[in-house]
Design an enzyme around this catalytic site. Structure first.
Site, PDB file in Angstrom:
ATOM      1  CE  LYS A 126      -3.909   1.480   2.918  1.00 10.08           C
ATOM      2  NZ  LYS A 126      -4.765   1.063   4.057  1.00 10.08           N
ATOM      3  CB  SER A 167      -8.050   2.686   3.019  1.00 10.64           C
ATOM      4  OG  SER A 167      -7.182   2.212   4.036  1.00 10.64           O
ATOM      5  CB  SER A 173      -8.057  -0.312   5.876  1.00 12.50           C
ATOM      6  OG  SER A 173      -8.926   0.796   5.929  1.00 12.50           O
TER       7      SER A 173
END
Lengths: 463, 60
Positions: A80, A156, A180
């Site tokens: 990420k 996310s 997330s």
């Protein structure tokens, strides 16, 4: 060149370790795959082709002179884009952070995976500043669900879910403040591990809510989750919340089965608002584990509310200077929530923190009676991209704020969770929740479900 | 709280914090505040003793 689309990390590492495959061939295959698929799926924001090829060649050279390759030898992975990567600004899904100086070193977890032989191939799309459950991002465009590209990846850590479910890499790292990792694992049909709060160091990652932020892996098999998790364990003094615990490897314990484990299903709050596909998924897992017992997590709705307040307030405070000086540069969906969060009265936040202590004690008592709890990860399969609301328990609510309605009360007290994927037209994930520091229990149950065929990372339809 | 009360709170908070609220952002910020206060009420209504220790630094 082999496509290596759906091979697991452990299979790749075994082939590279034995010399059946070269790390360079594996890296090239991953880079080809990313080049072919990323235009549609939008998982990667940065591809590190040169770095990956150099690293792969170095691994092959070491093997050629007889050095023992690591347990993740030649395994391509991506992170990420809130993880520091040397020479890149850590954008954390934002436009604003692109102006930061490039990171001088990699995040600790990147370094640890590479020490085990894995190869970083890129950085992944995410919801801005991690304040998101959808995987949408106004700056970079949405991550698209490989099972249906008109649908959300979940967020996310959206790019992390898409990169693995889309067969671009077998392993990705995400972060989980309120869900997330577990939400994209659920919507993309993957296994995801959110370890106990304080287990894995966050050093070199962009923060969101310091007392709720966790880092962890997503993968297509439980073995891959465990192997990556083992490689990343260990204290790091530069994360003040990282616990001083010895490493507790889990890979060798995965196949111990579930005999003797007292497993219950979460009732009440965790059964209200489920859409039919999620209800079915819960039932399938309950049947596979033979779970009759139900337990109530006391005051789960209040726990979710308190997590929401703390998140909004800490997030608003973290970004206050940027909200003051350049509010127009935020993703509007995130800015509006952060602006409101910055305004929350202190008494309300302190009350939420006091409640947190009460809730932690209440949950601890629950684990005197059971060894693990199962609960849905999301109320539904992946919503359509752009969908703003859905109906939960008869009330129309925001998708962005509510996809994590079942994950928030769990991470609120830092419990370890493995999200396991139940196949269907669109997959849905189930949380396997264990007591603090018992990741091994959650992973054993996940492995049992994987062997039974109840929890499987289903391959997306032909591309 | 009424919409007008939330508006008043929002404007006063913006002044205190030095935040600018563009007209097209106001509805969304107000809606977020309304949700936040609803959840805040739920937490506030849970009775805790004075001795309850906040858990800002949580260790599982």
């Amino acid at each position: 060149m082999p496509k290596l689309t759906w091979q697991s990390a452990t299979e790749i590492a075994a082939a590279v370790g034995s010399g059946a495959l070269s790390a360079r061939v594996v890296a090239d295959a991953a880079l080809d795959r990313i080049a072919a698929r990323n235009g549609v799926l939008n998982a990667f924001t940065d591809v590190l082709a040169e770095r990956a090829r150099a690293r792969a060649s170095a691994i092959d050279a070491e093997r050629a002179v007889g050095r023992k390759p690591g347990r993740l030898a030649g395994v391509p992975f991506a992170v990420k884009n809130l993880y520091d990567i040397a020479e890149l600004p850590t954008r954390a899904g934002s436009s604003i952070n692109r102006e930061r100086k490039p990171a001088v070193r990699d995040a600790v977890l990147v370094t640890r995976l590479e020490r085990a032989g894995a190869i970083l191939v890129g950085a992944l799309n995410m919801g801005e500043y991690a304040y998101d459950f959808t995987g949408e991002n106004c700056h970079d465009g949405p991550s698209r669900n490989p099972h249906d590209t008109t649908r959300m990846s979940g967020g996310s850590s959206g790019g992390s879910g898409v990169a693995v479910a889309g067969g671009m890499v077998p392993l990705a790292l995400g972060s989980d403040t309120n869900g997330s990792i577990r939400v994209p694992a659920s919507l993309c049909g993957l296994f995801g591990l959110k370890p106990t709060f304080g287990r894995l160091p966050r050093t070199g990652s962009f923060p969101f809510v310091s007392s709720l932020d966790h880092l962890g892996p997503l993968a297509r098999t439980v073995g891959d989750l465990a192997c990556a998790y083992d490689a990343m364990q260990g204290h790091d003094a530069d994360d003040p919340f990282c616990a001083q615990r010895l490493e507790e490897p889990v890979f060798e314990t995965l196949d111990q089965g579930i005999e003797g484990l007292r497993i219950a299903a979460a009732g009440g709050y965790f059964q209200a608002g489920l859409m039919p596909e999620a209800e079915r998924a819960v039932q399938q897992v309950r049947d596979a584990l033979n779970v009759d017992r139900e337990v109530d997590l006391p005051e789960a709705a209040r726990a979710r509310s308190a997590a929401y307040l703390i998140t909004a307030a800490e997030g608003g405070a973290l970004h206050l200077a940027r909200l003051r000086t350049r509010p127009g540069d935020f993703d509007p969906d995130v800015r509006d929530r952060l602006l409101a969060g910055a305004m929350i009265p202190a008494a309300m936040v302190i009350q939420a923190q006091k409640f947190r202590r009460w809730y932690q004690h209440a949950i601890s008592r629950l684990f005197d009676e059971v060894d693990a709890i199962i609960a849905p990860a999301t109320p539904c399969g992946a919503p359509l991209l752009g969908q703003k609301t859905f109906v939960l328990d008869g009330v129309e609510v925001s998708v962005r704020a509510n996809l994590g309605v079942y994950t928030q009360p769990i991470s609120f007290v830092g419990l370890p969770v493995v999200a396991v994927p139940v196949p269907g037209p669109m997959p849905v994930g189930i949380q396997i929740i264990a007591p603090p520091w018992r990741e091994d229990v959650a992973l054993r149950i996940a492995r049992y479900l994987e062997i039974k065929g109840t929890a499987v990372a289903q391959r997306p339809p032909a591309e | 709280m009424t919409d007008a009360e939330i508006e008043a709170f929002m404007d006063a908070s913006a002044v205190v914090l030095g935040l600018r609220l563009e007209p097209e952002w106001r509805d969304a910020v107000r809606a977020n505040l309304a949700l936040t206060f609803r959840l805040g009420l739920l937490v506030r209504h849970f009775e805790l003793p004075d001795e309850a220790e906040p858990a800002p630094v949580f260790t599982a």
